[in-house]
Design an enzyme around this catalytic site. Sequence first.
Site, PDB file in Angstrom:
ATOM      1  N   ALA A  54     -84.925 -56.998 -24.936  1.00 60.48           N
ATOM      2  CA  ALA A  54     -84.581 -57.841 -23.778  1.00 60.48           C
ATOM      3  C   ALA A  54     -83.105 -58.241 -23.770  1.00 60.48           C
ATOM      4  CB  ALA A  54     -85.469 -59.084 -23.763  1.00 60.48           C
ATOM      5  N   SER A  57     -85.467 -57.715 -17.723  1.00 59.71           N
ATOM      6  CA  SER A  57     -85.073 -57.156 -19.025  1.00 59.71           C
ATOM      7  C   SER A  57     -86.274 -56.840 -19.925  1.00 59.71           C
ATOM      8  CB  SER A  57     -84.149 -58.146 -19.753  1.00 59.71           C
ATOM      9  OG  SER A  57     -84.856 -59.276 -20.236  1.00 59.71           O
ATOM     10  N   ASP A  95     -88.612 -65.807 -24.364  1.00 66.64           N
ATOM     11  CA  ASP A  95     -89.868 -65.649 -23.621  1.00 66.64           C
ATOM     12  C   ASP A  95     -90.447 -64.243 -23.826  1.00 66.64           C
ATOM     13  OD1 ASP A  95     -89.470 -68.209 -22.617  1.00 66.64           O
ATOM     14  OD2 ASP A  95     -88.360 -67.456 -20.882  1.00 66.64           O
TER      15      ASP A  95
HETATM   16  O1  RIB Z   1     -86.093 -68.879 -20.814  1.00 68.25           O
HETATM   17  C1  RIB Z   1     -85.405 -68.442 -19.692  1.00 68.25           C
HETATM   18  C2  RIB Z   1     -85.900 -69.146 -18.462  1.00 68.25           C
HETATM   19  O2  RIB Z   1     -85.610 -70.508 -18.559  1.00 68.25           O
HETATM   20  C3  RIB Z   1     -85.283 -68.682 -17.179  1.00 68.25           C
HETATM   21  O3  RIB Z   1     -85.984 -67.625 -16.603  1.00 68.25           O
HETATM   22  C4  RIB Z   1     -85.247 -69.945 -16.345  1.00 68.25           C
HETATM   23  O4  RIB Z   1     -86.028 -69.874 -15.205  1.00 68.25           O
HETATM   24  C5  RIB Z   1     -85.674 -71.071 -17.258  1.00 68.25           C
HETATM   25  O5  RIB Z   1     -86.973 -71.451 -17.064  1.00 68.25           O
END
Ligand code: RIB
Length: 302
Positions: free
Chosen positions: A284, A293, A254
Amino acid sequence: MTPSLVVIGSTNVDLFAQVTRHPTPGETILGSGGGRTAGGKGANQALAAGLQGAPVRFVGAVGDDGDARIALGSLEDADVDVTDVQVAEGQPTGLAIITVADDGENTIVVVPGANATVTPADARRAVEAMAQGDVLLMQGELSRTTTETAIRQAVAAGHRVILNVAPWGSLDGDVLTAADPLVLNEHEARQAVAELGLAGAHDSAGCARALREAGTPSVVVTLGPEGAVAVDADGETHVPSPRVQAVDTTGAGDAFTGALAARLLQGDNLRTAVAHAVRVGSYAVQHAGAQPSYPSLTQELP
Ligand code: RIB
């Protein structure tokens, strides 16, 4: 007006347990931690983009419970616009139960809660409110119809769409091939190739090429510690990752996608944006948690 990144996506509270190794089915082991921090792939990517300097509007839902404050706290602190986050009556805020082992690898179980109340009509309204130049960013934690509706409407209105199909879930071919870029990890890339019935893709670069040949304007496949491979009209490039000691990989994808979206919104080409995103992802993994992070512009990247 400065264009914004509009993220329609999930927001969760992440409940963490540290373990020396992951339990096998039927096994109970002792762990430590128990901390709760903000998470959810949508909110994570919105925050990562906001911390990298992009104006961000986040659209989603929280429950009418105490977890809602945790879920939205970091976004508000980073000046991400959360005015379009609904409070779903009688629903809990999304919850992710995460175990992180000593090698930094995790397992995640997501209980969607309020995220399941984000409807195609909500997505349609959010896209209608987008201004010229705004970019839509989505993930795989909302319902299929909500995701497909938002993307089709954004494309019809001439907006760029960035799609990270994580976790993997089937989407119609026209939606997958509308993404610019389609961002996937190696596992998801294979699933996208299978979904579109593409033959002959054996490795990640092959999957990226096959997805591009199927009509996707640009494709990025993340390779964990090996960096990422990107394919667009300018060709194919492999961006290696800096060598770092991974403490916790939760939310690193993410961080990568949010940073990538921020740079693309700011006008970078795909190669430059991926090169920056790889460094943000590497930052991160050196820190615990998802949102805690993520680096801001003042932090030194590896
Ligand atoms: O990609 C990590 C995320 O996946 C976490 O923050 C958790 O909430 C899930 O959605």
